[in-house]
Every structure is written in structure tokens, then in C-alpha cells.
Design a protein around this motif. Structure first.
Motif, PDB file in Angstrom:
ATOM      1  N   ARG A  69     -65.678-120.052 -39.891  1.00 38.08           N
ATOM      2  CA  ARG A  69     -64.499-120.259 -39.049  1.00 38.08           C
ATOM      3  C   ARG A  69     -64.590-119.462 -37.747  1.00 38.08           C
ATOM      4  N   ARG A  70     -65.119-118.243 -37.818  1.00 41.80           N
ATOM      5  CA  ARG A  70     -65.204-117.412 -36.621  1.00 41.80           C
ATOM      6  C   ARG A  70     -66.152-118.004 -35.570  1.00 41.80           C
ATOM      7  N   VAL A  71     -67.062-118.856 -36.003  1.00 42.86           N
ATOM      8  CA  VAL A  71     -67.959-119.514 -35.044  1.00 42.86           C
ATOM      9  C   VAL A  71     -67.164-120.442 -34.119  1.00 42.86           C
ATOM     10  N   VAL A  72     -66.104-121.054 -34.634  1.00 42.34           N
ATOM     11  CA  VAL A  72     -65.353-122.047 -33.859  1.00 42.34           C
ATOM     12  C   VAL A  72     -63.980-121.564 -33.424  1.00 42.34           C
ATOM     13  N   GLU A  73     -63.492-120.436 -33.980  1.00 46.12           N
ATOM     14  CA  GLU A  73     -62.146-119.985 -33.621  1.00 46.12           C
ATOM     15  C   GLU A  73     -62.047-118.470 -33.727  1.00 46.12           C
ATOM     16  N   GLY A  74     -61.334-117.850 -32.775  1.00 48.09           N
ATOM     17  CA  GLY A  74     -61.158-116.401 -32.797  1.00 48.09           C
ATOM     18  C   GLY A  74     -61.119-115.858 -31.378  1.00 48.09           C
ATOM     19  N   LEU A  75     -61.070-114.552 -31.279  1.00 43.43           N
ATOM     20  CA  LEU A  75     -61.035-113.919 -29.962  1.00 43.43           C
ATOM     21  C   LEU A  75     -62.385-113.970 -29.255  1.00 43.43           C
ATOM     22  N   LYS A 471     -65.048-106.727 -26.729  1.00 38.03           N
ATOM     23  CA  LYS A 471     -64.210-105.801 -25.954  1.00 38.03           C
ATOM     24  C   LYS A 471     -62.870-105.519 -26.654  1.00 38.03           C
ATOM     25  N   TYR A 472     -62.374-106.498 -27.393  1.00 35.36           N
ATOM     26  CA  TYR A 472     -61.104-106.279 -28.101  1.00 35.36           C
ATOM     27  C   TYR A 472     -61.258-105.159 -29.138  1.00 35.36           C
ATOM     28  N   TRP A 473     -62.364-105.190 -29.876  1.00 33.19           N
ATOM     29  CA  TRP A 473     -62.626-104.154 -30.886  1.00 33.19           C
ATOM     30  C   TRP A 473     -62.842-102.788 -30.221  1.00 33.19           C
ATOM     31  N   GLU A 474     -63.620-102.763 -29.160  1.00 37.62           N
ATOM     32  CA  GLU A 474     -63.873-101.502 -28.467  1.00 37.62           C
ATOM     33  C   GLU A 474     -62.569-100.899 -27.932  1.00 37.62           C
ATOM     34  N   VAL A 538     -56.765-111.435 -23.287  1.00 39.90           N
ATOM     35  CA  VAL A 538     -56.833-111.188 -21.843  1.00 39.90           C
ATOM     36  C   VAL A 538     -58.256-111.175 -21.306  1.00 39.90           C
ATOM     37  N   TYR A 539     -59.241-111.087 -22.187  1.00 42.90           N
ATOM     38  CA  TYR A 539     -60.620-110.926 -21.715  1.00 42.90           C
ATOM     39  C   TYR A 539     -61.317-112.250 -21.417  1.00 42.90           C
ATOM     40  N   GLY A 540     -60.702-113.349 -21.818  1.00 44.70           N
ATOM     41  CA  GLY A 540     -61.351-114.634 -21.573  1.00 44.70           C
ATOM     42  C   GLY A 540     -62.621-114.777 -22.409  1.00 44.70           C
ATOM     43  N   LYS A 541     -63.560-115.595 -21.900  1.00 43.98           N
ATOM     44  CA  LYS A 541     -64.803-115.837 -22.636  1.00 43.98           C
ATOM     45  C   LYS A 541     -65.752-114.664 -22.464  1.00 43.98           C
ATOM     46  N   GLN A 542     -66.167-114.078 -23.587  1.00 46.90           N
ATOM     47  CA  GLN A 542     -67.080-112.942 -23.553  1.00 46.90           C
ATOM     48  C   GLN A 542     -68.503-113.408 -23.834  1.00 46.90           C
ATOM     49  N   LYS A 543     -69.463-112.685 -23.253  1.00 51.21           N
ATOM     50  CA  LYS A 543     -70.866-112.983 -23.528  1.00 51.21           C
ATOM     51  C   LYS A 543     -71.287-112.343 -24.826  1.00 51.21           C
TER      52      LYS A 543
END
Length: 543
Positions: A69-75, A471-474, A538-543
Motif C-alpha cells: 500500500r505504501r508504494v501507491v499511497e502515503g506521504l 523529511k516528515y520523519w526527520e 507540505v513537502y510535496g513530492k520527495q526524491k
């Protein structure tokens, strides 16, 4: 004189007249009929275990579903969520269906591949017996021994990896045995491909890769000498080991360490090291105990009588003069999981507890199911060979399977329900569902420790901040009061990454422990800090 013109053929002649068409009809429609019956059985048992709640009893099953699920949905969705703890094929196959909430929460997106694998493995057992000259009764018995095993029927109804591994390994072994029979190069390539897929399901496939490579080398060197053997083995290994190469490169690119899966903080090695320090790894460097523990697990998964019959069938096959030495050696590849599991226990790479014998509880006892194709195959072969006592064997075997069904004798269900493989997280996940479903805010939690809570809460994956959210975890572990409305963790347990990070932050003083449960506690941000907490990505798409 009257001459009779209605002379009837003798009965034996009439039987002979119809025998060939009947045989042709059976050969033509037997595979299709078996596939239909097996598919119906598979669906029925999935519905049964889904309806009684057992389909999601294994904590690992819920974790597998969450990874997909995390592959297709999440932060921070994406393939990087496949992680490094478990090999990826199981989770990749979930992706086409896991986006659907029912597919995710029912477990069907993971179980469907187990169900297909159940049918495929049973059909391969039948097909291999047929190719080695076993008649109809033996072939059918082989399928029954496999498909009537409650442990198999339960695992094929879950998102666990055992059935997918069995099917990919059996596909590789099937082609390998037939290559030893006819030496068709295409069979060797197909065997290498399927073994490669098994290496992307579980590490048992890595051992099969090495074992099969040795068989290929020995067969060619015996017939054609070292030079050709070297070339053929390289050809085989190049394809068969491609999955291993990809996994090592994945770990290097994503985690900056090619052996992160083996030596990283979430690896089996790390877990086993903790168990060894606690004195719970007695099988390490003990051949006798390792063999005993796995053989007991084998008997629990297949019942004693079928295992004994399979052992006799193996001995008979090894002494059967109809088969060449090549075929006999190739048939031993069916036993590769036996060697692998005992070796893994001895080296301390694996742990297995059998309640009443070793460990005081159930844990990983399902590993014994990996011999299911071998048990079924050798039982079918035995019945075909022992013509004079075959009905005695079939009758007694039917009684064993009947009473197993009546008593619901499935050690894998016991392992899932009351063993160490389960986690009853309904209290903490129920709390989250009740208090967070209609309230904005993120939940800070370690997926490595509490995936079962994430799954069972019924909340969208985007609500959770975990190790894979970048970044959310950090940010949340440094300043939790700015990001997390709730924190779920095991208090005072440094193995819980959330506690280890958050307990040292100044923002943790802004929380109150609102619930305490056996597997985790729940902390909620104090009301005066709520106006300052982020509730939207708030971080948008992360690499």
C-alpha cells in the motif's frame, strides 16, 4: 442353415475397444478439470478464512499488505517503500490491486497470488508425476496430499509468501528435472528463470539457486567434461542469479550498502543477534537440535503418516532402475528446503519455536510447509509403485486427512492466532480508529515495529509519519509537537525507533500519555499546542 449375424464381441475385446478413447479423453480433460476444482477449493477457503477473521491473523501478512500500500499511497509513495527487510516480488505483485481499500483491508491483493500459486503448485506436482510415468491414481493422490493439507489451505488464503515461493521453486525444479531427462537447453533456461523469480520471494530461493547450479555442473561435467560444464553453469547462473544481483544493487542505490538487507538494523541478523543475547537461539552451532526442531515442524505441518510415506517413496525412487542417476540426483532438489532450513537454524540465521518441544511457544513453525511439494510428489510415486498395498495406503491416508479436517489440526493457524507470529493490536488500533478517524492530524509511529497497528486502524496511509516518509520523519522526530497529533510507541523501549528519537526531543514534553496497551502506548498532543501543529502535507513530492 441359419447363420447368426448378431455375434457380440467378447467382453475383454469390447473393453479393449473403448480403452484407448477413454484414456485419450482423460488425458485431454484431466488438467482442465483439476485446475477448475483446485480453483474452486482455493476460493472457498479464502472466503472461509476471511469470514472468520483468520486471513489476517499473521502480523507478517498485515505488514506485507502495508508495504504494498505504501508504494501507491502515503506521504512519500513510490518503489522505495519496498524497503530491504523482505524481498520485493510479493509486494510488487500486489501493486495492481492494493490501491483499492477493500483489496487492501481484506488481504485479497496479497492472497490472490497465494491462491494462484496454490493451483499452479498442485498442477506441477501432477504434471511432474505424469512426466515420470506415474499413472492416474498416483497423480491424483499427489494432488490430494498437497491440496487437502489444512496448513496449505490456510496459507494460500493469506498475504504470506510461502505459497508464492512454493510455486516459483516448483516451477524451477520441474524444468530442472526434465532438463536432466532430455537435456533440452530451453528447459534449462526456463528453470533458471523460475529459480530467479524465487530468489526475489524469499532467501530459500537463494539456496535453491546454489543447489541447482551444482546439479547442472555435475550433470554436464559427467557427460561432456569440465569445459562444457563451466560454460553451461555460467549460462544457468547468469540468469538464475540475476534477481540476487538486482537486490544487491537495490540496497546499494537506496540504502548505500549492498548488504543492508543482511546486516542492517532491520535484518534477520540483527533480530537473531538480540535473541542470541537473550539466550533464545539454542539451535545455533547445534546440528542435532537444528535437525530435530525442523523435523518436528515438518511433521506438524504435514502430519506424521504422510511424511513417513514420502520418505519411503524417496527411497523407492532412489532405487528405481527405470530412472537414470541424473534423474535421481535432480529429484533431490525437491528436498533443498530441508537442507536450507536446518542449515539456517544451525548458522543462527533463522529461529523456529515448536510449543511443547522447544521455545515455549509457536514461532515460524510454518517453515515446515516448504517440503509440501516433496511430500506430495513422493507419496504419489509410492502409491504408483506399491500396487498390492496401494488401497491400504490410500485408505489410511484418507483417515489421517479426514481427522485433520474434523479436528481443524493446522499448526499454521495456531502459530498465527496464539504464537509469537501474531500481535493482538485491536485495542491500540481501535483507539486510533475511534479518536483519529474524524480528527485532522498526523500519527507518528514506527512501521518497523507497528505495521499491524497501522493496518488494523483502518486509517489512510497518508495519515502516518514513519521511517519511510523522508523529511516528515526527520522533522517529526526532531520537533514532534510541530507535526504529530498522536504518537504511538513502546515507552522506554529503544528498539522502537520512535521512542528512541522522540524521547530525547524537547517537544516530547508537549504530549500526554492517553492510553497504555500491551504492544504500544498512545500519546496525544496537549490542547494548547494544537494551533501550531501541521495537519496537511507540505513537502510535496520527495526524491
Amino acid at each position: 442353415m441359419n447363420i447368426r449375424t448378431d455375434i457380440r464381441l467378447p467382453i475383454p475385446s469390447r473393453i479393449k475397444r473403448y480403452k484407448i478413447p477413454v484414456q485419450q479423453f482423460v488425458r485431454k480433460h484431466e488438467p482442465c478439470a483439476l485446475a477448475i476444482v483446485l480453483s474452486i477449493v482455493s476460493v472457498c477457503f479464502f472466503i472461509l478464512y476471511l469470514s472468520n477473521g483468520l486471513g489476517l491473523a499473521y502480523n507478517d501478512a498485515r505488514s506485507h499488505l502495508d508495504i504494498g500500500r505504501r508504494v501507491v499511497e502515503g506521504l512519500k509513495p513510490g518503489l522505495a517503500q519496498l524497503g530491504s527487510v523482505w524481498l520485493p516480488l510479493n509486494h510488487i505483485l500486489m501493486i495492481p490491486a492494493i490501491w483499492n481499500d477493500w483489496m487492501w483491508h481484506s488481504g485479497f491483493s496479497g492472497a490472490i497470488q497465494s491462491m494462484v500459486s496454490f493451483v499452479v503448485t498442485a498442477m506441477l506436482i501432477h504434471r511432474l508425476l505424469q512426466r515420470l510415468g506415474v499413472r492416474l491414481l498416483g497423480r491424483l493422490l499427489g494432488i490430494v496430499v498437497f491440496a487437502a493439507n489444512i496448513n496449505i489451505l490456510y496459507l494460500q488464503s493469506t498475504a504470506m509468501t510461502e505459497l508464492l515461493l512454493l510455486s516459483t521453486m516448483m516451477l524451477g525444479v520441474y524444468e530442472l528435472i526434465l532438463w536432466h531427462k532430455d537435456h533440452t537447453i530451453l528447459r534449462l533456461v526456463r528453470s533458471a528463470f523460475w529459480i530467479m523469480t524465487s530468489t526475489l520471494v524469499r532467501y530459500d530461493g537463494w539456496f535453491l539457486l546454489g543447489y541447482a547450479a551444482c546439479l547442472v555442473f555435475l550433470e554436464v561435467v559427467r557427460k561432456h567434461g569440465y569445459r562444457k560444464a563451466e560454460g553451461m553453469t555460467i549460462l544457468f547462473v547468469t540468469l538464475a542469479a540475476f534477481g540476487v544481483f538486482l537486490w544487491i544493487m537495490w540496497n546499494l542505490l537506496i540504502f548505500k550498502d549492498p548488504l543492508y538487507f543482511a546486516l542492517g538494523p532491520f535484518s534477520a541478523h540483527s533480530q537473531q543477534s538480540q535473541m542470541e543475547a537473550a539466550g533464545a537461539l539454542d539451535t545455533k552451532h547445534n546440528w542435532l537440535l537444528s535437525s530435530k526442531v525442523f523435523l518436528i515442524a515438518l511433521l506438524y505441518n504435514h502430519y506424521t503418516y504422510p511424511v513417513i510415506l514420502a520418505g519411503l517413496g524417496f527411497i523407492l525412487l532412489m532405487s528405481d532402475k527405470r530412472f537414470t542417476l541424473s534423474i535421481k540426483l535432480a529429484a533431490t532438489s525437491l528436498l533443498a528446503p530441508l537442507i536450507f532450513n536446518i542449515l539456517a537454524l544451525y548458522l543462527g540465521f533463522s529461529v523456529l519455536f515448536v510449543q511443547g518441544y522447544f521455545g515455549g511457544t509457536w514461532f515460524n513453525v510454518r517453515y515446515g510447509i516448504m517440503l509440501a511439494p516433496a511430500v506430495a510428489f513422493f507419496c504419489g510415486y509410492l502409491v504408483d509403485r506399491l500396487v498390492h498395498v496401494r488401497w491400504v495406503i490410500i485408505g489410511t491416508l484418507a483417515l489421517v486427512l479426514f481427522f485433520a479436517f474434523v479436528n481443524q489440526d493446522a499448526v499454521t493457524i495456531d502459530d498465527a492466532r496464539v504464537g509469537s507470529s501474531q500481535k493482538n493490536v485491536s485495542e491500540v488500533s481501535g483507539y486510533l480508529h475511534e479518536h483519529a478517524s474524524h480528527t485532522k492530524g498526523f500519527i507518528l509511529i514506527s512501521a518497523a515495529s507497528h505495521d499491524a497497528i497501522i493496518f488494523s486502524s483502518g486509517l489512510p496511509m497518508i495519515r502516518f509519519i514513519h521511517e519511510g516518509t523522508g523529511k516528515y520523519w526527520e522533522s517529526a522526530t526532531t520537533s514532534p509537537d510541530r507535526w504529530a497529533r498522536w504518537i504511538v510507541m513502546r515507552t522506554y523501549d529503544d528498539n522502537d525507533l520512535t521512542w528512541k528519537a522522540v524521547s530525547e526531543s524537547t517537544g516530547f514534553a508537549a504530549y500526554t500519555r492517553v492510553a497504555e496497551y500491551p504492544f504500544a502506548d498512545v500519546y496525544e498532543l496537549k490542547s494548547e499546542y494544537l494551533p501550531y501543529v501541521n495537519t496537511e502535507p507540505v513537502y510535496g513530492k520527495q526524491k
